[in-house]
Design an enzyme around this catalytic site. Structure first.
Site, mmCIF file in Angstrom:
data_model
loop_
_atom_site.group_PDB
_atom_site.id
_atom_site.type_symbol
_atom_site.label_atom_id
_atom_site.label_comp_id
_atom_site.label_asym_id
_atom_site.label_seq_id
_atom_site.Cartn_x
_atom_site.Cartn_y
_atom_site.Cartn_z
ATOM 1 N N HIS A 4 0.844 -1.713 -0.033
ATOM 2 C CA HIS A 4 0.088 -0.448 -0.139
ATOM 3 C C HIS A 4 0.523 1.183 0.038
ATOM 4 O O HIS A 4 0.407 2.299 -0.224
ATOM 5 C CB HIS A 4 -0.837 -0.162 1.204
ATOM 6 C CG HIS A 4 -1.850 -0.809 1.492
ATOM 7 N ND1 HIS A 4 -1.489 -2.466 1.764
ATOM 8 C CD2 HIS A 4 -3.280 -1.219 0.882
ATOM 9 C CE1 HIS A 4 -2.308 -3.187 2.168
ATOM 10 N NE2 HIS A 4 -3.074 -2.464 1.193
ATOM 11 N N GLY A 20 -7.098 11.008 9.029
ATOM 12 C CA GLY A 20 -7.081 10.127 7.953
ATOM 13 C C GLY A 20 -7.405 10.802 7.088
ATOM 14 O O GLY A 20 -7.064 9.593 5.987
ATOM 15 N N ARG A 24 -6.612 16.035 3.935
ATOM 16 C CA ARG A 24 -5.529 16.730 5.090
ATOM 17 C C ARG A 24 -3.946 16.607 5.013
ATOM 18 O O ARG A 24 -3.842 17.708 5.170
ATOM 19 C CB ARG A 24 -6.452 16.306 6.227
ATOM 20 C CG ARG A 24 -6.061 16.940 7.632
ATOM 21 C CD ARG A 24 -6.975 16.956 8.990
ATOM 22 N NE ARG A 24 -8.127 17.440 8.677
ATOM 23 C CZ ARG A 24 -8.942 17.182 9.487
ATOM 24 N NH1 ARG A 24 -8.587 15.464 9.569
ATOM 25 N NH2 ARG A 24 -10.401 17.084 9.007
ATOM 26 N N ARG A 43 -3.334 4.186 -4.366
ATOM 27 C CA ARG A 43 -5.029 4.327 -4.038
ATOM 28 C C ARG A 43 -5.299 5.650 -3.506
ATOM 29 O O ARG A 43 -6.086 5.837 -2.570
ATOM 30 C CB ARG A 43 -4.922 2.921 -3.273
ATOM 31 C CG ARG A 43 -4.760 1.937 -3.212
ATOM 32 C CD ARG A 43 -5.208 1.002 -2.391
ATOM 33 N NE ARG A 43 -5.145 -0.570 -2.446
ATOM 34 C CZ ARG A 43 -6.651 -1.473 -2.613
ATOM 35 N NH1 ARG A 43 -7.482 -1.088 -2.579
ATOM 36 N NH2 ARG A 43 -6.185 -2.549 -3.063
ATOM 37 N N ARG A 87 -1.556 10.369 15.250
ATOM 38 C CA ARG A 87 -2.906 10.243 14.809
ATOM 39 C C ARG A 87 -3.790 12.258 14.718
ATOM 40 O O ARG A 87 -3.596 12.829 16.051
ATOM 41 C CB ARG A 87 -4.013 9.892 15.230
ATOM 42 C CG ARG A 87 -5.188 10.180 14.570
ATOM 43 C CD ARG A 87 -6.480 8.988 14.587
ATOM 44 N NE ARG A 87 -7.182 9.379 14.937
ATOM 45 C CZ ARG A 87 -7.993 10.178 14.055
ATOM 46 N NH1 ARG A 87 -7.305 10.104 12.932
ATOM 47 N NH2 ARG A 87 -9.851 10.129 14.751
ATOM 48 N N VAL A 88 -3.614 12.624 14.359
ATOM 49 C CA VAL A 88 -3.903 14.487 14.339
ATOM 50 C C VAL A 88 -5.393 14.637 12.920
ATOM 51 O O VAL A 88 -5.269 14.557 11.853
ATOM 52 C CB VAL A 88 -3.392 15.219 13.388
ATOM 53 C CG1 VAL A 88 -1.943 15.497 14.855
ATOM 54 C CG2 VAL A 88 -2.449 14.957 11.983
ATOM 55 N N GLY A 89 -6.988 14.102 14.061
ATOM 56 C CA GLY A 89 -8.204 13.924 13.153
ATOM 57 C C GLY A 89 -9.067 14.943 14.630
ATOM 58 O O GLY A 89 -9.063 15.518 15.395
ATOM 59 N N SER A 90 -10.113 15.332 13.796
ATOM 60 C CA SER A 90 -11.232 15.876 14.587
ATOM 61 C C SER A 90 -11.692 14.295 15.401
ATOM 62 O O SER A 90 -11.444 13.460 15.340
ATOM 63 C CB SER A 90 -12.365 16.214 13.364
ATOM 64 O OG SER A 90 -12.659 15.110 12.655
ATOM 65 N N GLU A 179 -14.164 9.488 18.064
ATOM 66 C CA GLU A 179 -14.462 9.110 16.285
ATOM 67 C C GLU A 179 -13.766 7.987 16.636
ATOM 68 O O GLU A 179 -14.361 6.615 16.869
ATOM 69 C CB GLU A 179 -12.885 9.623 16.955
ATOM 70 C CG GLU A 179 -11.412 9.355 17.345
ATOM 71 C CD GLU A 179 -10.674 7.932 17.392
ATOM 72 O OE1 GLU A 179 -10.743 7.410 17.501
ATOM 73 O OE2 GLU A 179 -9.782 8.749 17.241
ATOM 74 N N MET A 180 -12.584 7.795 15.587
ATOM 75 C CA MET A 180 -12.989 6.111 14.964
ATOM 76 C C MET A 180 -11.495 5.128 14.457
ATOM 77 O O MET A 180 -11.273 3.878 14.102
ATOM 78 C CB MET A 180 -13.418 5.890 13.746
ATOM 79 C CG MET A 180 -14.814 5.809 13.892
ATOM 80 S SD MET A 180 -16.036 5.997 12.065
ATOM 81 C CE MET A 180 -15.664 4.294 11.878
ATOM 82 N N GLU A 181 -10.477 5.896 15.930
ATOM 83 C CA GLU A 181 -9.047 5.023 14.930
ATOM 84 C C GLU A 181 -8.358 5.199 16.535
ATOM 85 O O GLU A 181 -7.282 4.795 16.092
ATOM 86 C CB GLU A 181 -8.438 5.849 14.257
ATOM 87 C CG GLU A 181 -8.817 5.865 12.555
ATOM 88 C CD GLU A 181 -9.699 6.973 12.372
ATOM 89 O OE1 GLU A 181 -10.772 6.930 11.517
ATOM 90 O OE2 GLU A 181 -10.588 7.794 13.022
ATOM 91 N N SER A 203 -14.801 18.907 15.835
ATOM 92 C CA SER A 203 -15.338 19.444 14.996
ATOM 93 C C SER A 203 -16.434 19.374 14.583
ATOM 94 O O SER A 203 -17.865 20.477 14.444
ATOM 95 C CB SER A 203 -15.050 18.427 13.811
ATOM 96 O OG SER A 203 -15.484 16.851 13.811
ATOM 97 N N ASP A 204 -17.526 19.081 16.327
ATOM 98 C CA ASP A 204 -18.443 18.986 16.541
ATOM 99 C C ASP A 204 -19.436 18.720 17.711
ATOM 100 O O ASP A 204 -18.378 18.249 17.951
ATOM 101 C CB ASP A 204 -19.478 18.093 14.775
ATOM 102 C CG ASP A 204 -18.907 16.656 15.318
ATOM 103 O OD1 ASP A 204 -19.959 16.252 15.879
ATOM 104 O OD2 ASP A 204 -18.026 16.522 14.538
ATOM 105 N N ARG A 217 -13.003 24.790 10.506
ATOM 106 C CA ARG A 217 -12.076 23.565 10.566
ATOM 107 C C ARG A 217 -10.706 23.623 9.823
ATOM 108 O O ARG A 217 -9.576 23.479 10.735
ATOM 109 C CB ARG A 217 -12.406 22.261 9.932
ATOM 110 C CG ARG A 217 -14.513 22.021 10.342
ATOM 111 C CD ARG A 217 -14.606 20.426 9.419
ATOM 112 N NE ARG A 217 -16.208 20.082 10.364
ATOM 113 C CZ ARG A 217 -16.533 18.722 10.098
ATOM 114 N NH1 ARG A 217 -15.611 18.086 9.885
ATOM 115 N NH2 ARG A 217 -17.536 18.279 10.700
#
Length: 235
Positions: A4, A20, A24, A43, A87-90, A179-181, A203-204, A217
């Site tokens: 990958h 993610g 970004r 991908r 990890r840098v996310g919302s 979140e999901m991670e 973010s919300d 954002r």
């Protein structure tokens, strides 16, 4: 080169920021790093390496959820020798004290994903936590930057749309957002022996029906990126 990632050994820095969203990752590379080179496009999972204040840093898009993120983490660490992943996310805030745009450091990660049960089997409760030195450094770095941060337990959901999940109970037990991670990141860090930290921006808000606009954002995420990048200078 892996299945990958079509980079060469040495293309990735020791420290990787892991959003993610691949776009970004591109935004971070173009707006925060210098001397940027694209090192992956397989991908559409864009990866870049550049410098921040003279230090090499990479950023790699990982997709949404633990399964997708796990592919990139395994390959980054095992094939490319990455030593630190932030990890840098919302995330969706749950705690009443969290406002939109707040930066959160995940000091623990709960989850309904099967990854922990599949790893340890039934009857074992395993707590997913970050590298303490990285967490501590990020917290004090934010203080030095005058960026307020909150620290707490994040719920890494296996599904984005899940009406069956009891959010009220999670909130009652001190979970501050979802979140999901995060749990997958911390589980793999324990297995593969790299430093890890989940740095997030609200973010919300799930309980107040609030959400940042696209422009908000973009602006508010700068605080999260500054904390992550300034922390990277110390490792």
């Amino acid at each position: 080169m892996t299945t990958h990632i079509n980079a060469k050994m040495g293309d990735y820095a020791d420290t990787v920021l892991l959003p993610g969203d691949p776009l970004r990752a591109k935004y971070i590379a173009e707006n925060f790093l210098e001397d940027v080179v694209q090192v992956n496009e397989v991908r559409g999972a864009l990866g870049f390496t550049g410098t921040y204040k003279g230090k090499r840093v990479s950023v790699q898009g990982s997709g949404m959820g633990i399964p997708s993120m796990s592919i990139y983490i395994n390959e980054l660490v095992s094939a490319f020798g990455v030593k630190t992943i932030m990890r840098v996310g919302s995330f969706g805030a749950m705690a009443d004290s969290i406002q939109l745009g707040d930066v959160v450091l995940a000091s623990a990660a709960s989850t309904d994903s099967a990854v922990i049960a599949q790893t340890f089997g039934p009857g074992i409760y395993w707590s997913a936590t970050p590298d303490f030195e990285l967490l501590d450094t990020a917290y004090h770095t934010a203080e030095q930057l005058n960026i307020p941060v909150k620290v707490g337990n994040i719920f890494a959901a296996d599904r984005f749309y899940n009406d069956e999940l009891d959010m009220d109970k999670l909130k009652d037990y001190g979970v501050i957002g979802t979140e999901m991670e995060a749990a997958g990141l911390y589980l793999l860090a324990a297995k593969l022996k790299f430093r890890s930290l989940d740095i997030l921006t609200a973010s919300d808000h799930i309980y107040r029906d609030e959400a940042l606009s696209a422009k908000e954002r973009e602006t508010s995420f700068k605080d999260m990126m500054e904390v992550a990048l300034e922390t990277s200078l110390k490792f």
